[in-house]
Design an enzyme around this catalytic site. Structure first.
Site, short mmCIF file in Angstrom:
data_model
loop_
_atom_site.label_atom_id
_atom_site.label_comp_id
_atom_site.label_asym_id
_atom_site.label_seq_id
_atom_site.Cartn_x
_atom_site.Cartn_y
_atom_site.Cartn_z
N THR A 92 4.85 2.28 6.16
CA THR A 92 3.44 1.93 6.26
C THR A 92 2.75 2.95 7.14
O THR A 92 3.30 3.38 8.17
CB THR A 92 3.17 0.53 6.83
OG1 THR A 92 1.77 0.43 7.15
CG2 THR A 92 3.93 0.22 8.12
N GLY A 130 0.84 -1.20 0.00
CA GLY A 130 0.00 0.00 0.00
C GLY A 130 0.87 1.24 0.00
O GLY A 130 1.86 1.29 0.73
N ARG A 184 0.75 -5.19 -4.81
CA ARG A 184 0.95 -6.18 -3.74
C ARG A 184 1.40 -7.51 -4.34
O ARG A 184 0.99 -8.58 -3.91
CB ARG A 184 -0.34 -6.35 -2.93
CG ARG A 184 -0.77 -5.10 -2.17
CD ARG A 184 -1.85 -5.40 -1.17
NE ARG A 184 -2.40 -4.21 -0.54
CZ ARG A 184 -1.83 -3.58 0.49
NH1 ARG A 184 -0.70 -4.01 0.99
NH2 ARG A 184 -2.41 -2.50 0.99
N ARG A 209 -4.94 -1.97 9.75
CA ARG A 209 -4.95 -3.43 9.64
C ARG A 209 -5.16 -4.06 11.01
O ARG A 209 -6.14 -3.75 11.64
CB ARG A 209 -3.68 -3.93 8.96
CG ARG A 209 -4.01 -5.03 7.96
CD ARG A 209 -2.81 -5.70 7.42
NE ARG A 209 -2.32 -5.12 6.19
CZ ARG A 209 -2.86 -5.29 4.99
NH1 ARG A 209 -3.98 -5.98 4.85
NH2 ARG A 209 -2.31 -4.77 3.93
N ASP A 242 6.10 -5.11 5.64
CA ASP A 242 6.62 -6.45 5.98
C ASP A 242 6.63 -7.39 4.77
O ASP A 242 7.55 -8.19 4.61
CB ASP A 242 5.84 -7.06 7.15
CG ASP A 242 4.34 -7.10 6.90
OD1 ASP A 242 3.85 -6.36 6.01
OD2 ASP A 242 3.64 -7.86 7.59
N ASP A 294 0.35 2.15 8.88
CA ASP A 294 -0.14 1.39 10.04
C ASP A 294 0.82 1.46 11.24
O ASP A 294 0.41 1.22 12.37
CB ASP A 294 -0.33 -0.08 9.67
CG ASP A 294 -1.29 -0.27 8.51
OD1 ASP A 294 -2.12 0.64 8.27
OD2 ASP A 294 -1.22 -1.31 7.83
N ASP A 333 3.02 -0.62 12.12
CA ASP A 333 3.08 -1.91 12.84
C ASP A 333 4.38 -2.67 12.59
O ASP A 333 4.55 -3.77 13.11
CB ASP A 333 1.89 -2.79 12.44
CG ASP A 333 1.84 -3.07 10.94
OD1 ASP A 333 2.54 -2.38 10.19
OD2 ASP A 333 1.08 -3.96 10.53
O1 F6P Z 1 -1.25 -1.42 5.10
C1 F6P Z 1 -1.74 -0.18 4.75
C2 F6P Z 1 -3.23 -0.24 4.54
O2 F6P Z 1 -3.65 1.06 4.20
C3 F6P Z 1 -4.03 -0.81 5.68
O3 F6P Z 1 -4.24 0.13 6.71
C4 F6P Z 1 -5.30 -1.22 4.98
O4 F6P Z 1 -5.97 -2.28 5.65
C5 F6P Z 1 -4.80 -1.68 3.65
O5 F6P Z 1 -3.54 -1.08 3.45
C6 F6P Z 1 -5.70 -1.34 2.51
O6 F6P Z 1 -5.18 -1.92 1.36
P1 F6P Z 1 -5.69 -1.61 -0.11
O7 F6P Z 1 -5.07 -0.31 -0.53
O8 F6P Z 1 -5.18 -2.76 -0.89
O9 F6P Z 1 -7.18 -1.51 -0.07
#
Ligand code: F6P
Length: 350
Positions: free
Chosen positions: A125, A10, A72, A171, A103, A127, A129
């Site tokens: 990220t 992401g 991804r 997440r 990660d 997040d 995390d």
């Molecule tokens: O890991 C970053 C993040 O924004 C998370 O907070 C969220 O769950 C996910 O990516 C969303 O992913 P996507 O952009 O594939 O919808």
């Protein structure tokens, strides 16, 4: 040196600042030449690249997203993926790669380092995390965006005497919810680390009303679940067109905000609305903090390559930028400091 760069997973504000730091400092200090893989590991598999030079990086420091695109894609999800990445790197005569990601992206980098690739990881990220580093860039920007949103929700909540539920990303951890919830003065902060009772949340909201606080803002992380929430997850997964997982096995989260708003209104009778902030949290201009952190990470990644280091990631440790083994990124995700929830937030909540 000839250096390849990629951004995976992401996106988040600050990615372009890392690219700029590596490309510009590489050019000025060492005479390096850089190439960018498009769309993360996918571009490395397919051999899709662009040349990167200081001119190409002009004006990108303050730009959100990534000029390289992201995906991804997991090369290890297909039998010939890793070989194709290695072949692209050989075709381009690259000496080393800087992989900027979370990660998953850094896990792939670690796998390729085991196959002999010279690679340095840069953790990112929203997040926050990722283990090993105290902070990832992107997080500060996301917290600021959510805090601004909570400020706005508070005023309309007050006007209409409503409960406002705000669902935020993160997440399986609640860093964004906790920091923005504290900064925005939310009445409730609900995170994945602490399963919550909807009845208890409703009871605390009722008590607020009895004290004359006729509006409340509830911040709920997308991965937070009520104590008896297993059914909710299953029901959402079955309903969702997004059912399934990405190439790294992650389910798409979301839905708790609307569910909770419905339940709060049903159980308390308080008029309640839900706001899902979604990808707004990842878009736009990085904060000054994120620009600086991303630039420091980029500069250190470049220095690591020139020191001959490989299989490492840069990280913020006690305020300093350090190099850690890439395997650190695959450790247990960093969860919310309970002191923040139990003492700091609880000091004025409830
Ligand atoms: O890991 C970053 C993040 O924004 C998370 O907070 C969220 O769950 C996910 O990516 C969303 O992913 P996507 O952009 O594939 O919808």
């Amino acid at each position: 040196m000839r250096i390849g760069l990629l951004t995976g997973g992401g996106d988040c504000p600050g990615l372009n600042a890392v690219i700029r730091a590596v490309v510009v400092a590489g050019d000025v200090r060492y005479g390096d030449r850089c190439v960018g893989f498009l769309d993360g590991w996918l571009g490395a598999i397919e051999g899709r690249t662009i040349e990167l030079d200081p001119d190409r990086c002009r004006g990108i420091l303050s730009r959100g997203g990534t000029i390289l695109g992201s995906s991804r894609t997991n090369p290890f999800a297909t039998p010939d993926g890793p070989d194709r990445v290695m072949a692209t790197i050989e075709d381009l005569s690259l000496d080393a790669v800087v992989a900027i990601g979370g990660d998953d992206t850094l896990g792939v980098a670690a796998g390729l380092a085991d196959r002999g690739l010279a690679v340095v990881g840069v953790p990112k990220t929203i997040d926050n995390d990722l283990p090993g580093t105290e902070v990832t860039f992107g997080f500060d920007t996301a917290v600021q965006i959510v805090t601004d949103a909570i400020d706005r929700l508070q005023t309309t909540a007050e006007s209409h005497h409503r409960v406002m539920v705000c669902e935020v990303m993160g997440r399986n951890v609640g860093h964004i919810a906790t920091h923005a919830g504290i900064a925005g003065g939310a009445a409730e902060i609900l995170v994945p680390e602490v399963p919550f009772s909807i009845d208890e949340v409703c009871e605390r909201l009722r008590r607020r009303h009895q004290r004359g606080r006729y509006f409340s803002t509830v911040v709920v992380a997308e991965g937070a679940l009520p104590e008896d929430g297993e059914d909710l997850v299953a029901a959402q997964a079955a309903r969702s067109p997004a059912a399934g997982t990405d190439q790294f096995g992650h389910a798409r989260l979301g839905g708790i905000g609307n569910f909770l708003a419905f339940e709060i209104e049903r159980r308390t009778g308080f008029e309640t609305r839900a706001t899902v902030l979604g990808h707004i949290q990842r878009g736009g201009t990085p904060t000054a903090y994120d620009r600086v952190l991303a630039t420091r990470f980029g500069a250190e990644a470049l220095a690591a390559l020139h020191d001959g280091d490989s299989g490492v990631m840069v990280a913020l440790v006690a305020g300093q930028i350090e190099r850690l083994p890439l395997s650190e990124a695959r450790g247990t995700p960093k969860t919310v400091d309970r002191h923040l929830l139990d003492d700091v937030a609880a000091a004025y909540l409830g």
